[in-house]
Design a protein around this motif. Structure first.
Motif, PDB file in Angstrom:
ATOM      1  N   MET A  70       0.837  -1.180   0.000  1.00  0.00           N
ATOM      2  CA  MET A  70       0.000   0.000   0.000  1.00  0.00           C
ATOM      3  C   MET A  70       0.882   1.245   0.000  1.00  0.00           C
ATOM      4  N   THR A  71       0.623   2.173  -0.895  1.00  0.00           N
ATOM      5  CA  THR A  71       1.412   3.390  -1.020  1.00  0.00           C
ATOM      6  C   THR A  71       0.739   4.512  -0.230  1.00  0.00           C
ATOM      7  N   ASP A  72       1.537   5.204   0.569  1.00  0.00           N
ATOM      8  CA  ASP A  72       1.030   6.341   1.330  1.00  0.00           C
ATOM      9  C   ASP A  72       1.052   7.570   0.431  1.00  0.00           C
ATOM     10  N   THR A  73      -0.107   8.132   0.147  1.00  0.00           N
ATOM     11  CA  THR A  73      -0.193   9.309  -0.727  1.00  0.00           C
ATOM     12  C   THR A  73      -0.467  10.582   0.064  1.00  0.00           C
ATOM     13  N   THR A  74      -0.245  10.550   1.363  1.00  0.00           N
ATOM     14  CA  THR A  74      -0.456  11.724   2.195  1.00  0.00           C
ATOM     15  C   THR A  74       0.548  12.810   1.812  1.00  0.00           C
ATOM     16  N   ASP A  75       0.045  14.006   1.566  1.00  0.00           N
ATOM     17  CA  ASP A  75       0.913  15.139   1.226  1.00  0.00           C
ATOM     18  C   ASP A  75       1.492  15.702   2.514  1.00  0.00           C
ATOM     19  N   THR A  76       2.810  15.638   2.633  1.00  0.00           N
ATOM     20  CA  THR A  76       3.469  16.145   3.832  1.00  0.00           C
ATOM     21  C   THR A  76       4.145  17.496   3.583  1.00  0.00           C
ATOM     22  N   THR A  77       3.801  18.139   2.480  1.00  0.00           N
ATOM     23  CA  THR A  77       4.389  19.438   2.163  1.00  0.00           C
ATOM     24  C   THR A  77       3.921  20.465   3.182  1.00  0.00           C
ATOM     25  N   PRO A  78       4.859  21.169   3.822  1.00  0.00           N
ATOM     26  CA  PRO A  78       4.458  22.202   4.774  1.00  0.00           C
ATOM     27  C   PRO A  78       3.615  23.292   4.103  1.00  0.00           C
ATOM     28  N   GLY A  79       2.706  23.872   4.851  1.00  0.00           N
ATOM     29  CA  GLY A  79       1.818  24.901   4.316  1.00  0.00           C
ATOM     30  C   GLY A  79       2.543  26.084   3.712  1.00  0.00           C
ATOM     31  N   PHE A  80       3.652  26.509   4.323  1.00  0.00           N
ATOM     32  CA  PHE A  80       4.372  27.666   3.788  1.00  0.00           C
ATOM     33  C   PHE A  80       4.973  27.361   2.414  1.00  0.00           C
ATOM     34  N   VAL A  81       5.342  26.108   2.167  1.00  0.00           N
ATOM     35  CA  VAL A  81       5.879  25.729   0.861  1.00  0.00           C
ATOM     36  C   VAL A  81       4.763  25.787  -0.182  1.00  0.00           C
ATOM     37  N   THR A  82       3.611  25.257   0.161  1.00  0.00           N
ATOM     38  CA  THR A  82       2.465  25.294  -0.742  1.00  0.00           C
ATOM     39  C   THR A  82       2.070  26.737  -1.041  1.00  0.00           C
ATOM     40  N   ALA A  83       2.053  27.593  -0.018  1.00  0.00           N
ATOM     41  CA  ALA A  83       1.693  29.005  -0.208  1.00  0.00           C
ATOM     42  C   ALA A  83       2.708  29.714  -1.094  1.00  0.00           C
ATOM     43  N   THR A  84       3.987  29.423  -0.891  1.00  0.00           N
ATOM     44  CA  THR A  84       5.038  30.036  -1.708  1.00  0.00           C
ATOM     45  C   THR A  84       4.905  29.601  -3.162  1.00  0.00           C
ATOM     46  N   ARG A  85       4.698  28.311  -3.382  1.00  0.00           N
ATOM     47  CA  ARG A  85       4.525  27.794  -4.740  1.00  0.00           C
ATOM     48  C   ARG A  85       3.333  28.459  -5.416  1.00  0.00           C
ATOM     49  N   THR A  86       2.224  28.532  -4.719  1.00  0.00           N
ATOM     50  CA  THR A  86       1.009  29.141  -5.267  1.00  0.00           C
ATOM     51  C   THR A  86       1.247  30.596  -5.644  1.00  0.00           C
ATOM     52  N   PHE A  87       1.946  31.334  -4.779  1.00  0.00           N
ATOM     53  CA  PHE A  87       2.236  32.740  -5.051  1.00  0.00           C
ATOM     54  C   PHE A  87       3.080  32.892  -6.314  1.00  0.00           C
ATOM     55  N   TYR A  88       4.202  32.152  -6.386  1.00  0.00           N
ATOM     56  CA  TYR A  88       5.081  32.296  -7.552  1.00  0.00           C
ATOM     57  C   TYR A  88       4.437  31.781  -8.832  1.00  0.00           C
ATOM     58  N   ASP A  89       3.596  30.766  -8.734  1.00  0.00           N
ATOM     59  CA  ASP A  89       2.850  30.320  -9.917  1.00  0.00           C
ATOM     60  C   ASP A  89       1.949  31.437 -10.431  1.00  0.00           C
ATOM     61  N   ALA A  90       1.349  32.193  -9.501  1.00  0.00           N
ATOM     62  CA  ALA A  90       0.410  33.254  -9.886  1.00  0.00           C
ATOM     63  C   ALA A  90       1.105  34.455 -10.520  1.00  0.00           C
ATOM     64  N   VAL A  91       2.328  34.756 -10.105  1.00  0.00           N
ATOM     65  CA  VAL A  91       2.995  35.979 -10.565  1.00  0.00           C
ATOM     66  C   VAL A  91       4.132  35.725 -11.552  1.00  0.00           C
ATOM     67  N   ALA A  92       4.333  34.502 -11.977  1.00  0.00           N
ATOM     68  CA  ALA A  92       5.519  34.137 -12.759  1.00  0.00           C
ATOM     69  C   ALA A  92       5.741  35.006 -13.993  1.00  0.00           C
ATOM     70  N   GLU A  93       4.743  35.149 -14.836  1.00  0.00           N
ATOM     71  CA  GLU A  93       4.930  35.932 -16.071  1.00  0.00           C
ATOM     72  C   GLU A  93       5.223  37.399 -15.758  1.00  0.00           C
ATOM     73  N   ASP A  94       4.501  37.982 -14.793  1.00  0.00           N
ATOM     74  CA  ASP A  94       4.756  39.376 -14.406  1.00  0.00           C
ATOM     75  C   ASP A  94       6.150  39.530 -13.806  1.00  0.00           C
ATOM     76  N   TYR A  95       6.552  38.591 -12.971  1.00  0.00           N
ATOM     77  CA  TYR A  95       7.881  38.605 -12.356  1.00  0.00           C
ATOM     78  C   TYR A  95       8.965  38.560 -13.436  1.00  0.00           C
ATOM     79  N   ALA A  96       8.805  37.639 -14.366  1.00  0.00           N
ATOM     80  CA  ALA A  96       9.797  37.502 -15.437  1.00  0.00           C
ATOM     81  C   ALA A  96       9.901  38.781 -16.271  1.00  0.00           C
ATOM     82  N   GLU A  97       8.781  39.406 -16.536  1.00  0.00           N
ATOM     83  CA  GLU A  97       8.784  40.650 -17.316  1.00  0.00           C
ATOM     84  C   GLU A  97       9.400  41.789 -16.512  1.00  0.00           C
ATOM     85  N   GLN A  98       9.039  41.890 -15.245  1.00  0.00           N
ATOM     86  CA  GLN A  98       9.541  42.969 -14.378  1.00  0.00           C
ATOM     87  C   GLN A  98      11.068  42.919 -14.266  1.00  0.00           C
ATOM     88  N   PHE A  99      11.620  41.714 -14.217  1.00  0.00           N
ATOM     89  CA  PHE A  99      13.057  41.553 -14.029  1.00  0.00           C
ATOM     90  C   PHE A  99      13.752  41.035 -15.284  1.00  0.00           C
TER      91      PHE A  99
END
Length: 105
Positions: A1-30
């Motif tokens: 049986m494979t354990d599929t529980t996500d053990t990613t800390p919340g701050f990592v998920t929040a950081t990923r979500t933020f950078y996914d949302a702003v990636a194109e703008d970030y790339a253009e800005q810099f």
């Protein structure tokens, strides 16, 4: 049986979500990141010379891959790692010969 529980800390998920949302703008800005910073270029060039041509280097937290591409152009065998798949999409688009992977430091 494979354990599929996500053990990613919340701050990592929040950081990923933020950078996914702003990636194109970030790339253009810099977009001019390294080209407009002579000291950064000099430090990275000195680093590439110390490491030596053809040596393997990983850019951790590579974002849109600007530094990764710059170092590859100086002769290093580069790869990139970033948390954000959206940032990696830009890095892959702008640096097609460099391998990029999603992951966390």
């Amino acid at each position: 049986m494979t354990d599929t529980t996500d053990t990613t800390p919340g701050f990592v998920t929040a950081t990923r979500t933020f950078y996914d949302a702003v990636a194109e703008d970030y790339a253009e800005q810099f977009r001019d990141g390294i080209t407009s910073k002579p000291l950064d270029r000099a430090v990275l060039t000195a680093y590439a010379e110390l490491v030596g041509p053809g040596r393997r280097v990983a850019d951790l937290g590579c974002g849109p891959g600007r530094t990764t591409g710059f170092l590859a152009a100086l002769g290093l065998e580069m790869s990139g790692l970033d948390l954000s798949e959206s940032m990696l999409a830009i890095a892959r688009r702008e640096n097609p010969g460099i391998p990029f992977a999603q992951g966390s430091m």
